[in-house]
Design an enzyme around this catalytic site. Sequence first.
Site, PDB file in Angstrom:
ATOM      1  N   LYS A  23      23.787  14.024 156.570  1.00 12.82           N
ATOM      2  CA  LYS A  23      22.357  14.264 156.571  1.00 12.82           C
ATOM      3  C   LYS A  23      21.570  12.972 156.700  1.00 12.82           C
ATOM      4  CE  LYS A  23      23.613  16.894 152.877  1.00 12.82           C
ATOM      5  NZ  LYS A  23      23.519  17.479 151.538  1.00 12.82           N
ATOM      6  N   GLY A  24      22.240  11.863 156.451  1.00  9.87           N
ATOM      7  CA  GLY A  24      21.557  10.578 156.321  1.00  9.87           C
ATOM      8  C   GLY A  24      20.721  10.143 157.509  1.00  9.87           C
ATOM      9  N   GLU A  54      23.472   7.344 163.570  1.00  7.75           N
ATOM     10  CA  GLU A  54      24.016   7.241 162.206  1.00  7.75           C
ATOM     11  C   GLU A  54      23.039   6.484 161.307  1.00  7.75           C
ATOM     12  OE1 GLU A  54      25.592   8.084 159.822  1.00  7.75           O
ATOM     13  OE2 GLU A  54      27.739   7.700 159.841  1.00  7.75           O
ATOM     14  N   LYS A  60      26.540  -2.804 157.950  1.00 11.55           N
ATOM     15  CA  LYS A  60      27.063  -3.640 156.851  1.00 11.55           C
ATOM     16  C   LYS A  60      28.406  -4.193 157.313  1.00 11.55           C
ATOM     17  CE  LYS A  60      26.269  -1.087 152.882  1.00 11.55           C
ATOM     18  NZ  LYS A  60      26.753  -0.423 151.642  1.00 11.55           N
ATOM     19  N   ASP A 113      21.135   8.246 150.817  1.00 10.82           N
ATOM     20  CA  ASP A 113      21.124   8.811 149.459  1.00 10.82           C
ATOM     21  C   ASP A 113      22.094   8.098 148.535  1.00 10.82           C
ATOM     22  OD1 ASP A 113      23.543   9.855 150.766  1.00 10.82           O
ATOM     23  OD2 ASP A 113      23.734  11.083 148.959  1.00 10.82           O
ATOM     24  N   ASP A 172      29.324   1.328 157.805  1.00 13.60           N
ATOM     25  CA  ASP A 172      29.850   0.622 156.636  1.00 13.60           C
ATOM     26  C   ASP A 172      31.309   0.249 156.902  1.00 13.60           C
ATOM     27  OD1 ASP A 172      29.887  -0.354 154.005  1.00 13.60           O
ATOM     28  OD2 ASP A 172      30.308   1.593 153.135  1.00 13.60           O
ATOM     29  N   PHE A 229      24.472  -1.621 148.087  1.00 15.40           N
ATOM     30  CA  PHE A 229      24.329  -0.185 148.272  1.00 15.40           C
ATOM     31  C   PHE A 229      22.841   0.130 148.403  1.00 15.40           C
ATOM     32  CE2 PHE A 229      24.274   4.304 147.435  1.00 15.40           C
ATOM     33  CZ  PHE A 229      25.400   4.727 148.122  1.00 15.40           C
ATOM     34  N   VAL A 230      22.485   0.756 149.508  1.00 12.67           N
ATOM     35  CA  VAL A 230      21.065   0.998 149.776  1.00 12.67           C
ATOM     36  C   VAL A 230      20.744   2.488 149.839  1.00 12.67           C
ATOM     37  CG1 VAL A 230      20.616  -1.204 150.933  1.00 12.67           C
ATOM     38  CG2 VAL A 230      21.474   0.725 152.264  1.00 12.67           C
TER      39      VAL A 230
END
Length: 188
Positions: free
Chosen positions: A45-46, A101, A133, A161, A105, A154-155
Site C-alpha cells: 500500500k505504501g 514503489e 536506502k 507506515d 530497502d 526507519f521512515v
Amino acid sequence: MPLTRKVRLRPLIRRAAIERRVRAVARQITRDFRGERVHLVGVLKGACIFLADLIREIDLETSIDFIAVSSYGKGRESSGQVRLLKDLDSSIAGLNVILVEDILDTGMTLNYLLRVLSQRRPRTLRVAALLDKPSRRVRTVAAEYVGFTIPDEFVVGYGLDFAERYRNLKDICIWKGATPASRADESA
Ligand code: IMP
Ligand code: MG
C-alpha cells in the site's frame, strides 16, 4: 495533538521538498517516454500516495494498475520471502511499465516483482522509487527514477507506515520507537 509533535517522529524530508522532487521525477519520465503511453504499477500500500502525486505531473497518456505483496519477517526486517497478495488486473504485454514503489530497502521485494513482471513481456520495465536506502541492499536492484536517497533510518509518512500507522503524514519522518518483538507477516 498532531502526530508529528510526538517525540518519536522527526521530519526528514518536508512536504515542499517532496512536491518539488516528485514533479522533477515526473518531468524526467515525460521526457523519457515522449509520445508514448506509460502504465504505472503501484505496489500497495505504501506507494499509493507517491503514485497519486506522480501521475498527475506526468504529461503523457497513462494507465494504472496495482499489485500487493507481503514479506515475512520480524519487525522492521524483511526476510526475503515475498508473497503475492494481489495480482495485476490486466496484462502488461507490450506496455511501458513503471513499477512505483515507496522505498527500495534490501531490494528483496523489487527483485521478486521485477522477476515476475519481466516474464509477462512488457515493452519496457522500469522502477520509480520514492526513497532509496542503498546501505541495506542485499539484492542487486536499481531504480531508474529515485526521489531521495536516504540514510539507514526507519521512515514513515507520505504513504510509508509502521504497523499501518503514519501513512497520512505529509512529511517523511524518522521513526524512533521500539520495534514490536515479532510480526509474522508484514504487507508492503
Ligand atoms: P525491501 O524488500 O527490503 O526492499 O523492502 C521494501 C518494503 O519494506 C517497502 O515497500 C516497505 O513497505 C518496507 N520498508 C522498508 N524500509 C522501510 C522504512 O524505512 N519505512 C517503512 N517501510 C519500509
Ligand atoms: Mg510497509
